[in-house]
Motif scaffolding. Structure first.
Motif, short mmCIF file in Angstrom:
data_model
loop_
_atom_site.label_atom_id
_atom_site.label_comp_id
_atom_site.label_asym_id
_atom_site.label_seq_id
_atom_site.Cartn_x
_atom_site.Cartn_y
_atom_site.Cartn_z
N ILE A 53 -5.24 -5.20 -1.62
CA ILE A 53 -6.21 -4.11 -1.80
C ILE A 53 -6.57 -3.53 -0.43
O ILE A 53 -7.12 -4.23 0.43
CB ILE A 53 -7.47 -4.60 -2.51
CG1 ILE A 53 -7.11 -5.16 -3.89
CG2 ILE A 53 -8.48 -3.46 -2.66
CD1 ILE A 53 -8.27 -5.80 -4.62
N GLN A 55 -8.85 -1.49 1.86
CA GLN A 55 -10.27 -1.14 1.83
C GLN A 55 -10.63 -0.03 2.82
O GLN A 55 -11.53 0.77 2.56
CB GLN A 55 -11.12 -2.37 2.13
CG GLN A 55 -10.97 -3.48 1.10
CD GLN A 55 -11.79 -4.70 1.45
OE1 GLN A 55 -12.04 -4.98 2.62
NE2 GLN A 55 -12.22 -5.43 0.43
N LYS A 56 -9.94 -0.02 3.95
CA LYS A 56 -10.22 0.99 4.97
C LYS A 56 -8.90 1.45 5.58
O LYS A 56 -7.94 0.69 5.66
CB LYS A 56 -11.13 0.42 6.07
CG LYS A 56 -12.50 -0.01 5.59
CD LYS A 56 -13.35 -0.55 6.74
CE LYS A 56 -14.71 -1.00 6.25
NZ LYS A 56 -15.55 -1.52 7.36
N THR A 93 -13.32 4.91 4.48
CA THR A 93 -13.90 3.61 4.16
C THR A 93 -14.20 3.56 2.65
O THR A 93 -14.03 4.55 1.94
CB THR A 93 -15.19 3.37 4.95
OG1 THR A 93 -16.12 4.43 4.67
CG2 THR A 93 -14.90 3.38 6.46
N ASN A 94 -14.60 2.39 2.18
CA ASN A 94 -14.93 2.20 0.76
C ASN A 94 -13.75 2.54 -0.16
O ASN A 94 -13.94 3.04 -1.27
CB ASN A 94 -16.16 3.02 0.37
CG ASN A 94 -17.39 2.65 1.17
OD1 ASN A 94 -17.67 1.47 1.37
ND2 ASN A 94 -18.11 3.65 1.64
N SER A 96 -10.31 1.41 -2.40
CA SER A 96 -9.84 0.29 -3.22
C SER A 96 -8.46 0.66 -3.76
O SER A 96 -8.28 0.93 -4.95
CB SER A 96 -10.82 0.01 -4.37
OG SER A 96 -10.39 -1.12 -5.11
#
Length: 286
Positions: A53, A55-56, A93-94, A96
């Motif tokens: 995954i 994430q950033k 950022t944030n 998924s």
């Protein structure tokens, strides 16, 4: 009593590699003020251990930031995030983004270009968007630390190793995109002549459309004509017409340089306008 033997094999967290996809766009010209322009495709691959995954993610721009208004990440038609470039970097950022184990994920990078004159953008500015070098095993994601991706294993929850699997240590060569105030497009019409001989034969008919903000215009300064065929002598004495009005001529070669034309200054076409042009030539050698 029967005896059973069980073997347990422990594997570490997954690994992730990243590079530009082979389908990533190549060099092109864009008009200022355009929206949702596809400029790069990123390819992420996970090893067989587990899903990964992301994430950033940090993108880099080897050109100028001024012509790029916004930069977006897309998974197919789904918008994942929006950012802006500052100092040659844009951070997301944030996220998924799931990269399947032993599989890949393609992510599109799209941009909105600034209008020329806005945010310091100048006609002729260029940009190149990619991922820079990636450290492996990093646990932080701070500006200028050399780590452009933060990803975790879906099962292990551990920050994964970003391999140096960039081919040859490079993520691939990004496309170079140049932003202009106006941008012409050419389209051959269905009524273009296909044969004929003489001293003033209409050889090619095409439409020129100029894309750009209202009130602006584009000027045709040069055209290069390619010729293929079985003529003993290639066509000569090219002439350019707008409608039925001759707007220039060229002495014998295949380059319609407007400085060689009768008016010597080029042909101006207003933005968002379409004009029909024709090329005539002497084809007696055929």
């Amino acid at each position: 009593t029967d005896a059973f033997t069980r073997t347990l094999t422990f594997v570490g967290s997954g690994d992730l590699s990243a590079r530009l996809a082979g389908s990533s766009p190549t060099d092109d010209a864009l008009v200022g003020g355009a929206e949702d322009q596809h400029v790069s495709t990123l390819r992420f691959n996970a090893d067989e251990n587990e899903d990964i995954i992301i994430q950033k993610l940090r993108l880099t721009n080897a050109g100028l930031d001024e012509p790029v208004g916004s930069v977006m990440l897309y998974d197919g038609a789904t918008l994942l995030g929006t950012s802006i470039f500052s100092g040659g970097q844009a951070e997301f950022t944030n996220l998924s983004i799931t990269v399947p184990a032993d599989g890949q994920k393609l992510i599109q990078v799209r941009v909105d270009t600034n209008e020329i004159g806005a945010a310091g953008a100048t006609s002729g500015d260029d940009f190149e968007i990619s991922i820079d070098g990636v450290d492996d095993g990093g646990t932080t994601f701070e500006a200028n630390d050399g780590i452009d991706i933060k990803a975790v294993g879906a099962s292990s929850g551990e920050i994964v190793s970003i391999t140096d699997a960039f081919s040859g240590g490079s993520p691939g060569t990004p496309g170079n995109f140049v932003v202009y105030n106006t941008l012409p497009t050419l389209a051959r019409t269905g009524t273009s002549p296909t044969s004929g001989g003489g001293t003033n034969v209409a050889m090619l008919e095409f439409d020129v459309t100029v894309e750009g903000p209202m009130g602006e215009s584009g000027i045709i300064e040069e055209m290069t004509v390619s010729f293929a065929g079985t003529c003993t002598t290639p066509p000569v004495d090219f002439r350019l017409f707008r409608g039925n009005t001759q707007i220039g001529d060229s002495a014998g070669d295949l380059t319609l340089d407007m400085s060689e034309f009768t008016n010597g200054v080029g042909e101006e076409i207003a933005a968002e306008d379409t004009v029909r042009l024709k090329i005539h030539a002497d084809t007696t050698g055929c």
